[in-house]
Design a protein around this motif. Structure first.
Motif, short mmCIF file in Angstrom:
data_model
loop_
_atom_site.label_atom_id
_atom_site.label_comp_id
_atom_site.label_asym_id
_atom_site.label_seq_id
_atom_site.Cartn_x
_atom_site.Cartn_y
_atom_site.Cartn_z
N LYS A 170 -2.11 -6.81 3.39
CA LYS A 170 -1.59 -5.47 2.83
C LYS A 170 -0.60 -5.20 3.76
O LYS A 170 -0.38 -5.00 4.94
N GLU A 181 -5.29 -4.33 -4.73
CA GLU A 181 -5.40 -4.50 -3.33
C GLU A 181 -6.30 -5.64 -3.06
O GLU A 181 -6.12 -6.55 -2.15
N VAL A 236 0.92 -1.13 -0.01
CA VAL A 236 0.01 -0.03 -0.01
C VAL A 236 0.84 1.29 -0.04
O VAL A 236 2.11 1.12 0.26
#
Length: 112
Positions: free
Chosen positions: A90, A84, A39
């Motif tokens: 993540k 994602e 991320v």
């Protein structure tokens, strides 16, 4: 019988805590234990990761990762996905070792 129980408990305890975060990045998603997405911002991550330089610096599921050169040296195989919504986990790469750690503990089991 008592000593057998102690042996089982000790092996389970140390077996879980000895799982260092030695990871290998695979080329295909079907080869991976965990699919990972990087991320852009720290607050979006489940895990903040610090890349260490040596295998003995790798942590016990605490975000300190050592990327191995060979698949058989790693405890976990990861695949970096493009989107994602394809990820199991993540992550956000941090600059300092003391910043590494879990933000979402419910996903901790993925790296055991």
């Amino acid at each position: 019988m008592k000593s057998f129980c102690y042996a089982v408990i000790l092996s389970l305890t140390f077996g879980l805590s000895a799982t260092a975060q030695k990871v290998f990045s695979v080329n295909y998603p079907n080869q991976a234990d965990v699919k990972v997405f990087v991320v852009k911002y720290e607050n979006q991550a489940d895990l903040k990761v610090f890349k260490v330089n040596y295998p003995n610096q790798a942590g016990d599921n605490d975000g300190k990762w050592f990327f191995t050169d060979y698949q058989n040296q790693a405890k976990k195989k990861v695949y970096f996905v493009d989107y994602e919504n394809q990820a199991d986990l993540k992550i956000f790469f941090v600059s300092y070792q003391n910043q590494a750690g879990w933000r979402n503990s419910s996903k901790r089991h993925l790296l055991y």
